[in-house]
Scaffold this motif. Structure first.
Motif, mmCIF file in Angstrom:
data_model
loop_
_atom_site.group_PDB
_atom_site.id
_atom_site.type_symbol
_atom_site.label_atom_id
_atom_site.label_comp_id
_atom_site.label_asym_id
_atom_site.label_seq_id
_atom_site.Cartn_x
_atom_site.Cartn_y
_atom_site.Cartn_z
ATOM 1 N N MET A 76 36.499 66.793 42.920
ATOM 2 C CA MET A 76 36.270 65.570 42.117
ATOM 3 C C MET A 76 34.984 65.613 41.317
ATOM 4 O O MET A 76 34.370 64.594 41.030
ATOM 5 C CB MET A 76 36.381 64.312 42.987
ATOM 6 C CG MET A 76 37.784 64.106 43.546
ATOM 7 S SD MET A 76 37.985 62.693 44.644
ATOM 8 C CE MET A 76 37.792 61.323 43.512
ATOM 9 N N ARG A 107 37.460 63.833 37.573
ATOM 10 C CA ARG A 107 38.550 63.096 38.194
ATOM 11 C C ARG A 107 39.038 62.083 37.186
ATOM 12 O O ARG A 107 38.518 61.954 36.111
ATOM 13 C CB ARG A 107 38.133 62.429 39.497
ATOM 14 C CG ARG A 107 36.715 61.878 39.658
ATOM 15 C CD ARG A 107 36.307 60.784 38.742
ATOM 16 N NE ARG A 107 37.267 59.688 38.751
ATOM 17 C CZ ARG A 107 37.306 58.782 37.795
ATOM 18 N NH1 ARG A 107 36.489 58.853 36.756
ATOM 19 N NH2 ARG A 107 38.190 57.798 37.839
ATOM 20 N N GLY A 108 40.167 61.455 37.557
ATOM 21 C CA GLY A 108 40.802 60.557 36.598
ATOM 22 C C GLY A 108 41.992 61.274 35.987
ATOM 23 O O GLY A 108 41.832 62.369 35.438
ATOM 24 N N CYS A 120 38.475 50.868 40.346
ATOM 25 C CA CYS A 120 38.228 52.284 40.158
ATOM 26 C C CYS A 120 37.555 52.530 38.810
ATOM 27 O O CYS A 120 36.893 51.640 38.261
ATOM 28 C CB CYS A 120 39.530 53.083 40.286
ATOM 29 S SG CYS A 120 39.217 54.829 40.570
ATOM 30 N N THR A 165 38.361 53.886 34.929
ATOM 31 C CA THR A 165 39.395 54.273 33.964
ATOM 32 C C THR A 165 38.766 54.386 32.583
ATOM 33 O O THR A 165 39.398 54.074 31.579
ATOM 34 C CB THR A 165 40.473 53.177 33.934
ATOM 35 O OG1 THR A 165 39.817 51.939 33.574
ATOM 36 C CG2 THR A 165 41.160 53.022 35.270
ATOM 37 N N THR A 223 38.944 60.188 31.188
ATOM 38 C CA THR A 223 39.843 60.510 30.071
ATOM 39 C C THR A 223 39.166 61.460 29.074
ATOM 40 O O THR A 223 38.035 61.872 29.271
ATOM 41 C CB THR A 223 40.196 59.208 29.308
ATOM 42 O OG1 THR A 223 38.983 58.702 28.703
ATOM 43 C CG2 THR A 223 40.804 58.169 30.223
ATOM 44 N N THR A 273 41.278 54.252 29.468
ATOM 45 C CA THR A 273 42.593 53.626 29.396
ATOM 46 C C THR A 273 42.411 52.131 29.639
ATOM 47 O O THR A 273 42.205 51.378 28.683
ATOM 48 C CB THR A 273 43.540 54.249 30.442
ATOM 49 O OG1 THR A 273 42.944 54.108 31.745
ATOM 50 C CG2 THR A 273 43.787 55.731 30.166
ATOM 51 N N GLN A 299 34.162 54.756 42.728
ATOM 52 C CA GLN A 299 34.308 54.982 41.281
ATOM 53 C C GLN A 299 33.896 53.729 40.495
ATOM 54 O O GLN A 299 33.408 53.816 39.375
ATOM 55 C CB GLN A 299 35.758 55.328 40.924
ATOM 56 C CG GLN A 299 36.234 56.702 41.345
ATOM 57 C CD GLN A 299 36.912 56.718 42.700
ATOM 58 O OE1 GLN A 299 36.610 55.880 43.554
ATOM 59 N NE2 GLN A 299 37.816 57.664 42.920
ATOM 60 N N GLY A 305 44.232 51.353 35.699
ATOM 61 C CA GLY A 305 44.848 52.562 35.170
ATOM 62 C C GLY A 305 46.013 52.996 36.043
ATOM 63 O O GLY A 305 46.549 52.199 36.820
ATOM 64 N N ALA A 306 46.387 54.271 35.907
ATOM 65 C CA ALA A 306 47.484 54.798 36.727
ATOM 66 C C ALA A 306 47.328 56.305 36.847
ATOM 67 O O ALA A 306 46.706 56.945 35.996
ATOM 68 C CB ALA A 306 48.834 54.457 36.113
ATOM 69 N N ASP A 307 47.904 56.837 37.900
ATOM 70 C CA ASP A 307 47.920 58.279 38.089
ATOM 71 C C ASP A 307 49.322 58.843 37.961
ATOM 72 O O ASP A 307 49.497 60.039 37.722
ATOM 73 C CB ASP A 307 47.316 58.625 39.455
ATOM 74 C CG ASP A 307 45.843 58.287 39.471
ATOM 75 O OD1 ASP A 307 45.514 57.108 39.709
ATOM 76 O OD2 ASP A 307 45.023 59.187 39.195
ATOM 77 N N ASN A 333 48.311 54.347 41.787
ATOM 78 C CA ASN A 333 46.943 54.228 41.301
ATOM 79 C C ASN A 333 46.000 54.217 42.483
ATOM 80 O O ASN A 333 46.426 54.278 43.639
ATOM 81 C CB ASN A 333 46.797 52.958 40.440
ATOM 82 C CG ASN A 333 45.510 52.983 39.620
ATOM 83 O OD1 ASN A 333 45.209 53.945 38.935
ATOM 84 N ND2 ASN A 333 44.741 51.908 39.723
HETATM 85 C C1 LIG Z 1 42.447 56.731 33.628
HETATM 86 S S1 LIG Z 1 43.288 57.107 35.050
HETATM 87 C C2 LIG Z 1 42.071 56.999 36.251
HETATM 88 C C3 LIG Z 1 42.680 56.876 37.615
HETATM 89 O O1 LIG Z 1 42.308 58.017 38.401
HETATM 90 C C4 LIG Z 1 41.556 57.543 39.500
HETATM 91 O O2 LIG Z 1 41.709 58.324 40.643
HETATM 92 P P1 LIG Z 1 40.596 59.440 41.003
HETATM 93 O O3 LIG Z 1 39.262 58.849 40.684
HETATM 94 O O4 LIG Z 1 40.828 59.678 42.485
HETATM 95 O O5 LIG Z 1 40.947 60.642 40.165
HETATM 96 C C5 LIG Z 1 42.080 56.150 39.712
HETATM 97 O O6 LIG Z 1 43.341 56.149 40.339
HETATM 98 C C6 LIG Z 1 42.154 55.659 38.301
HETATM 99 O O7 LIG Z 1 42.945 54.539 38.094
#
Ligand SMILES: CSC[C@H]1O[C@H](OP(=O)(O)O)[C@H](O)[C@@H]1O
Length: 359
Positions: free
Chosen positions: A51, A54-55, A167, A169, A174, A179, A206, A245-247, A257
């Motif tokens: 990480m 990440r994102g 979190c 986003t 990005t 987002t 985050q 946001g979403a994954d 997410n």
């Molecule tokens: C713009 S999508 C970011 C999305 O990713 C994050 O997860 P992670 O920090 O573990 O990569 C989180 O789910 C965010 O919504």
């Protein structure tokens, strides 16, 4: 508005410079800003797993450049068998994190470019161009989604709103300035949002470490709250939108997410607050029918029991899923660069994905 949004692009999560992928190390933000240089796909794979980057969209972009780095190394080392040699690198890359579909989308996108490289020809020019296109089209998608999402907010109310986000986003997740956080930025610039409530988003923080840092740099009014304060905030009544946001979004509109999003969706519906999910179409997985099919990443107990490497809890068994699934019926609107879907269903998602992609 586009020019204003471009002016808001101040932070970058990654940079492709002089044949290397540079990553802003998000593990040490906001206290330290340090960049890590990746010259190999193995280094990028490790950075995604750890990480550093990440994102969902940022992971996909980093993966695209990892394919370029893998091809460069294999083509140099094994010019007659570089394609088969690369397979190991791509499998390791695909195993770095399981939930964000953008990782797999990017690898498949780069594979399709590889298939077009003539025999006895260097793959590098075509691959580098494709990776840069993935990067630049994600930035363009951010700009489009920000404006579409802002108009959805304007449609529901002209007065300035308080919103809650979860979190990170933003630019750190990005290839552009975000987002969900991109929509928040655009709505703030349009005078439609005047305060952002930021869930700290345990255990990786985050929200309090990354989103707060981004919004503070924009001088957008915010307050950070414990994740467990969200219910109280939503009941207080001055929040009208939860914007996340979403994954991975499945064909029926279910949304994977960051952990805590599902409980926010239940609370939002209970308190008559709208839930907006913002994600580029590279986050939509039409191959999976429902969210039940999504692999939910679980990370180590350390991430629950330590902060900045300092143990803060008893060493006991832990359960640390880092994503959850929000059912489509609890989502009021999904905003993508291809368009907006209110009350998502399979039919509406199929119609959305039939619209032209950016690239
Ligand atoms: C713009 S999508 C970011 C999305 O990713 C994050 O997860 P992670 O920090 O573990 O990569 C989180 O789910 C965010 O919504």
């Amino acid at each position: 508005m586009r020019e204003q949004l471009i002016a808001a692009e101040r932070i970058k999560a990654l940079e492709w410079k002089e044949g290397a992928l540079w990553l802003l190390d998000q593990r040490v933000l906001p206290l330290n800003e340090s960049w890590i240089e990746c010259q190999t796909s193995v280094q990028v794979t490790q950075a995604i797993s750890d990480m550093v980057v990440r994102g969902a969209p940022a992971i996909g972009i980093a993966a695209a450049f990892a394919v370029v780095l893998a091809a460069r190394q294999r083509y140099q080392d094994e010019p007659h068998s570089w394609r088969s040699a690369m397979e190991e690198d791509l499998q390791q890359l695909a195993a770095s994190r399981p939930t964000a579909v953008n990782l797999f989308w990017a690898i498949e996108r780069m594979r399709s470019v590889l298939a077009k490289v003539p025999a006895q020809t260097s793959p590098l020019p075509l691959l580098e161009q494709a990776a840069l296109e993935i990067y630049h089209s994600d930035r363009e998608a951010n700009l489009i989604m920000a404006q579409l999402g802002m108009e959805v907010i304007r449609h529901h109310c002209e007065a300035p709103q308080h919103v809650l986000t979860h979190c990170n986003t933003g630019a750190l997740a990005t290839g552009g300035f975000g987002t969900a956080l991109g929509v928040v930025r655009a709505a703030y610039l349009a005078g439609l949002v005047n305060h952002v409530h930021v869930d700290e988003t345990r255990p990786w923080l985050q929200g309090s470490r990354l989103t707060a840092w981004e919004l503070a740099s924009d001088k957008i009014p915010l307050t950070v709250n414990a994740d467990s304060a969200a219910a109280h905030l939503l009941r207080e009544g001055d929040i009208t939108w939860v914007i996340v946001g979403a994954d991975r979004i499945t064909a029926n509109g279910d949304v994977a997410n960051k952990i805590g999003t599902y409980q926010l969706s239940v609370l939002a519906r209970y308190h008559d607050v709208r839930l907006m999910v913002v994600a580029p179409s590279s986050t939509i997985d039409m191959q999976l029918q429902t969210g039940a099919d999504i692999v939910i990443e679980e990370r180590t107990a350390d991430e629950l029991f330590t902060v900045a490497g300092v143990q803060i809890a008893a060493s006991v068994p832990a359960f640390n899923p880092v994503f959850d699934v929000t059912p489509a019926h609890l989502v009021d609107v999904i905003v993508t660069e291809r368009g907006v879907v209110e009350q998502p269903t399979l039919e509406k998602m199929q119609q959305l994905m039939s619209h032209a992609a950016l690239h």
